[in-house]
Design an enzyme around this catalytic site. Structure first.
Site, PDB file in Angstrom:
ATOM      1  N   ASP A   1       0.827  -1.208   0.000  1.00 53.42           N
ATOM      2  CA  ASP A   1       0.000   0.000   0.000  1.00 53.42           C
ATOM      3  C   ASP A   1       0.865   1.263   0.000  1.00 53.42           C
ATOM      4  O   ASP A   1       1.494   1.593   1.000  1.00 53.42           O
ATOM      5  CB  ASP A   1      -0.894  -0.034   1.242  1.00 53.42           C
ATOM      6  CG  ASP A   1      -1.759   1.197   1.376  1.00 53.42           C
ATOM      7  OD1 ASP A   1      -2.019   1.854   0.351  1.00 53.42           O
ATOM      8  OD2 ASP A   1      -2.174   1.504   2.510  1.00 53.42           O
TER       9      ASP A   1
ATOM     10  N   ASP B   1      -2.228   5.715  -5.151  1.00 54.95           N
ATOM     11  CA  ASP B   1      -2.476   4.843  -3.996  1.00 54.95           C
ATOM     12  C   ASP B   1      -2.817   3.427  -4.435  1.00 54.95           C
ATOM     13  O   ASP B   1      -3.927   3.155  -4.894  1.00 54.95           O
ATOM     14  CB  ASP B   1      -3.616   5.441  -3.170  1.00 54.95           C
ATOM     15  CG  ASP B   1      -3.829   4.719  -1.852  1.00 54.95           C
ATOM     16  OD1 ASP B   1      -3.131   3.724  -1.598  1.00 54.95           O
ATOM     17  OD2 ASP B   1      -4.694   5.159  -1.078  1.00 54.95           O
TER      18      ASP B   1
END
Length: 500
Positions: free
Chosen positions: A101, A288
């Site tokens: 992430d 992201d």
């Protein structure tokens, strides 16, 4: 800042899995084959990572084809909604599936001491007593997310990614998982690839220790996400290198604008080649890998959803503002008032530019004065855009009411006609000196519902107030179309067209 993506659960389905396999490839990369499963609405909700607290321009330089310390981890593609791969913690390594992430900075996995959170019992749990390289830290921590939090304590141990072993990495043993979504999630934890500034406890992220321990020869991490839901390999993340087979042409690099997140600047967003006007002067965008969809300002997402025929459910309040205040807004705008001032003069927004409510973030307009102000600002903007195109008044209000009908759902689900994908417009983002187009096949998701397939818009609303906003989050829907390099050494992000 807190970003929130909530979808409503419907049913649980599933299909098949492949066994973990190690493939010693001749290109010098360590490849780990991973499992993959299909998705339904319940698991789509679980696949969302809700972002927590805590959200440089030079060339990449010469990239050597021989990158002996590059390590590849193949990813699982959770029906285009979430990508995750396997790591090992401890000696001998205990295996965990984690999301890689770029929107967060901490590594956490469930702890064997997690007794009272049901989510922990559905996932692998770290057992310190089984590792000979474990070192106690014990400092308590809490990582906040938009719809809950995880809490636990820091521990220290070796972490294995591919063939790389990072020694003495501090991570979080989660003893409480406050998000019910984690119960259904296919991943056990999260491995943050963001910056130390955004790390809870200011713990050095795992990537920092990779570099410090000279485990990679290049300070880059590259992502390829395979959007083919039938493919056995969901994608790959490479630490310290790139796989040239998964992109074509040169990468377009842009500098990050805030060293907390992989935040860049984007320009105008085009619908079928026509400007939406909202980000002509620039908008912030976070790149992201832990977010499934593309999130952005309601004003633009509504325009996109209107163009692609997505169905929303917040149209009544929007149309109510049009009916009550539309003529007055029109008069102010044709008289030369600026759109940002009109709603204060109408009385729906405070004169200091705020929304008569808390300064927090709304993901989708709701009820009350705050919502009325938000609707008014959007309507004023839409009318202004139409006035610039010299549209007749009747046509303008017809268009505005159509936009109201296509406002995004509060839960983030906006359905589109699967049979109409071929006729939907291309949506393009201006990044650096070029446009990055997305076709309907790329910006929609196919999801299983009650033994049938439906299609969802890949765009969801996210309204972040200034000075942090307006803000876009370029999640996996965008990254699936573009191979992405996160260049830590030069503080920049690069995009190139993905190929299988």
């Amino acid at each position: 800042m807190r970003l929130k993506y909530l979808l409503v659960a419907n049913c649980l389905l599933w299909a098949w899995a492949c066994c973990l396999a190690l493939d010693d490839s001749s290109d010098g990369l360590v490849r780990i084959g991973l499992k993959k499963k299909p998705l339904d609405l319940a698991r789509l909700h679980a696949a969302r990572i809700t972002r927590g607290n805590g959200f440089h321009a030079r060339g990449l330089g010469k990239v050597d084809d021989n990158y002996p310390k590059a390590n590849t981890v193949y990813l699982k593609n959770y029906m285009d909604a979430q990508y995750y791969g396997e790591i090992g913690i401890g000696s001998p390594p205990q295996t965990f599936s984690v999301v890689f992430d770029t929107g967060s900075s901490n590594l956490w996995v469930p702890s064997s001491k997690c007794y009272f959170s049901i989510a922990c019992y559905f996932h692998a749990r770290y057992r310190a007593v089984l590792s000979r390289t474990y070192s106690k830290n014990g400092r308590h921590c809490k990582i906040n997310y938009g719809s809950g939090s995880i809490s636990g304590f820091f521990s220290q141990d070796h972490v294995q990614i591919g063939e790389i072993v990072i020694k003495n990495q501090v991570f979080t043993e989660a003893t409480k998982e406050g998000l019910f979504a984690f119960s259904l999630a296919q991943f056990d934890g999260i491995l943050g690839l963001g910056f130390q500034n955004a790390s809870v406890g200011k713990i050095p992220p795992i990537w920092y220790n990779m570099v410090q321990q000279s485990l990679v020869s290049m300070e880059i991490v590259s992502f390829w996400l395979n959007r083919d839901p039938k493919a056995k390999i969901g994608g790959e993340v490479i630490f310290g290198g790139v796989d040239w087979r998964h992109f074509m042409g040169d990468h377009t690099f842009v500098p990050i604008t805030r060293k907390d997140y992989w935040q860049i600047e984007v320009g105008d967003i085009l619908i079928a080649g026509s400007s939406t006007g909202f980000c002509e002067g620039g908008c912030a965008a976070i790149v992201d890998t832990g977010t499934s969809l593309i999130a952005g300002p309601t004003t633009v997402v509504t325009q996109i959803n209107h163009a692609i025929g997505a169905e929303g459910i917040v149209s009544f309040n929007c149309k109510n503002v049009v009916n009550k205040y539309g003529q007055l807004i029109w008069q102010f705008l044709v008289s030369g008032f600026q759109p940002e001032n009109v709603c204060s003069d109408v009385g729906l927004c405070a004169y200091n530019g705020t929304k008569n409510a808390s300064a927090g973030m709304e993901t989708v307009p709701g009820n009350g004065e705050n919502a009325a102000c938000t609707f008014c600002e959007m309507i004023a903007f839409w009318i202004q855009v139409q006035l610039k195109e010299h549209k007749a008044k009747e046509k303008v209000f017809q268009y505005v009411n159509e936009l109201c009908e296509n406002l995004p759902n509060p839960g983030g689900k906006d359905f589109v006609n699967c049979d109409a994908l071929a006729t939907m417009p291309v949506i393009s983002f201006a990044i650096g000196d070029k446009y990055f187009p997305l076709t309907a096949e790329q910006y929609t998701l196919r999801v299983e519902v009650n033994c049938t397939t439906v299609c969802l818009s890949g765009f969801t609303a996210l309204d972040v107030p200034r000075p942090d906003g307006p803000l876009w989050v370029l999640g996996d829907v965008f990254l699936g179309a573009y191979h992405t390099i996160f260049d830590f050494g030069n503080l920049q992000v690069g995009f190139a067209k993905s190929i299988l």
